[in-house]
Design an enzyme around this catalytic site. Structure first.
Site, PDB file in Angstrom:
ATOM      1  N   ASP A  66      47.089  89.121 -29.665  1.00 19.30           N
ATOM      2  CA  ASP A  66      46.017  88.265 -29.145  1.00 19.30           C
ATOM      3  C   ASP A  66      45.614  87.201 -30.158  1.00 19.30           C
ATOM      4  O   ASP A  66      46.075  87.218 -31.307  1.00 19.30           O
ATOM      5  CB  ASP A  66      44.808  89.116 -28.716  1.00 19.30           C
ATOM      6  N   ASP A 135      34.441  99.433 -27.074  1.00 24.22           N
ATOM      7  CA  ASP A 135      34.253  99.470 -25.616  1.00 24.22           C
ATOM      8  C   ASP A 135      35.549  99.826 -24.882  1.00 24.22           C
ATOM      9  O   ASP A 135      35.644  99.676 -23.671  1.00 24.22           O
ATOM     10  CB  ASP A 135      33.694  98.124 -25.107  1.00 24.22           C
ATOM     11  N   HIS A 137      38.491  98.407 -25.404  1.00 21.63           N
ATOM     12  CA  HIS A 137      39.429  97.316 -25.154  1.00 21.63           C
ATOM     13  C   HIS A 137      40.731  97.501 -25.919  1.00 21.63           C
ATOM     14  O   HIS A 137      40.782  98.136 -26.965  1.00 21.63           O
ATOM     15  CB  HIS A 137      38.805  95.932 -25.359  1.00 21.63           C
ATOM     16  N   GLU A 142      39.131  93.304 -22.057  1.00 21.80           N
ATOM     17  CA  GLU A 142      37.806  93.919 -21.994  1.00 21.80           C
ATOM     18  C   GLU A 142      37.687  94.769 -20.721  1.00 21.80           C
ATOM     19  O   GLU A 142      38.526  94.678 -19.823  1.00 21.80           O
ATOM     20  CB  GLU A 142      36.741  92.807 -21.988  1.00 21.80           C
TER      21      GLU A 142
END
Ligand code: GLP
Length: 259
Positions: A66, A135, A137, A142
């Site tokens: 990413d 979270d 991810h 996400e």
């Protein structure tokens, strides 16, 4: 999924390096790289093996997971810069074959398809490093990311921007938009190797490994992958329920079975 629980982050890093090393030795491997602090110690161990034992990266290609959108070229927190600092500069990878999504592309919405095509043209990722966000991810996918998504533009949650603010002067400096390999793209790698250490990751790891398959915990998509290794320290493993089983699987691993 093979869950390996080690007593310290250092031992977890050694295990990750042990899992990846045979792919490097084989040569002509396509290595999927991840940024973030989780894989840094494993990169350090691979770099040590390069320095001291001649582990040779010259024939490898790499693809990063990413990238932030809009950070100026040369900014020290672009993942382009981070992966060089944390890994590429310490081994003999060919810089021409170190790929990352272009967060400054004039056509940022077309960049994902181009990146997926480049991965495909290189023969696909053989072994993919992964960390996990608090979270859940994966890359920068996400919660509610499509489980079959391709590389594309995503918007970060406030929680991820808070988590990553430590790398910037302030939270406001953390870009809101990113390019990330999709969950479907990541699933095409032949072997996934996740590393997570520390108590901050315990809840996300429990959901990803033992929770339901759900886009709300993007890392749970690992459950669909036929060859996935999850390397944890005790702190990151603390909320798992089947710990004794995972430990007995590793303790009784058939001697010839590769990781
Ligand atoms: C970052 C990266 C992910 C990484 C995760 C965890 O935002 N995009 O690839 O796995 O969040 O980061 P860390 O390892 O620093 O906790």
């Amino acid at each position: 999924m093979e869950i390996i629980i080690r007593s310290s982050p250092e031992e977890a890093a050694t295990t990750v390096a042990d899992v990846v090393e045979p792919y490097v030795r084989r040569g002509n491997t396509v290595l999927g790289l991840a940024t973030g602090s989780s894989p840094v110690a494993a990169y350090g161990e691979l770099a040590r093996r390069h320095r001291e034992d001649g582990l040779d990266f010259a024939s490898l290609s790499t693809f990063l997971l990413d990238e932030y959108i809009g950070l100026p070229e040369g900014h020290p927190e672009t993942y382009f810069a981070v992966i060089r600092r944390d890994f590429v500069d310490h081994v003999n990878l060919d810089p021409q074959r170190v790929h990352s999504p272009n967060g400054n592309s004039d056509d940022v919405f077309g960049e994902g398809a181009r990146y997926d095509a480049a991965i495909r043209a290189a023969g696909g990722v053989d072994v993919q490093f992964l960390g996990i966000g608090t979270d859940g991810h994966l890359g920068f996918n996400e919660p509610t990311s499509s489980l079959s998504s391709r590389t594309r533009v995503k918007t970060l949650t406030d929680r991820t921007r808070k988590d990553n603010a430590r790398f910037f002067d302030s939270e406001a400096d953390v870009p809101r938009h990113v390019l990330t390999q999709g969950l479907g793209t990541i699933l095409e790698a032949r072997h996934l190797v996740m590393v997570a250490t520390g108590s901050a990751k315990a809840s996300a790891i429990a959901k990803a490994v033992e929770g339901p398959l759900s886009a709300f915990c993007p890392a749970s998509v690992m459950q669909l992958h036929p060859h996935c290794t999850v390397v944890l320290d005790e702190a990151a493993a603390a909320e798992l329920t089947l710990t004794d089983y995972y430990k007995s699987v590793v303790a009784n691993k058939p001697p010839q079975q590769p990781w």
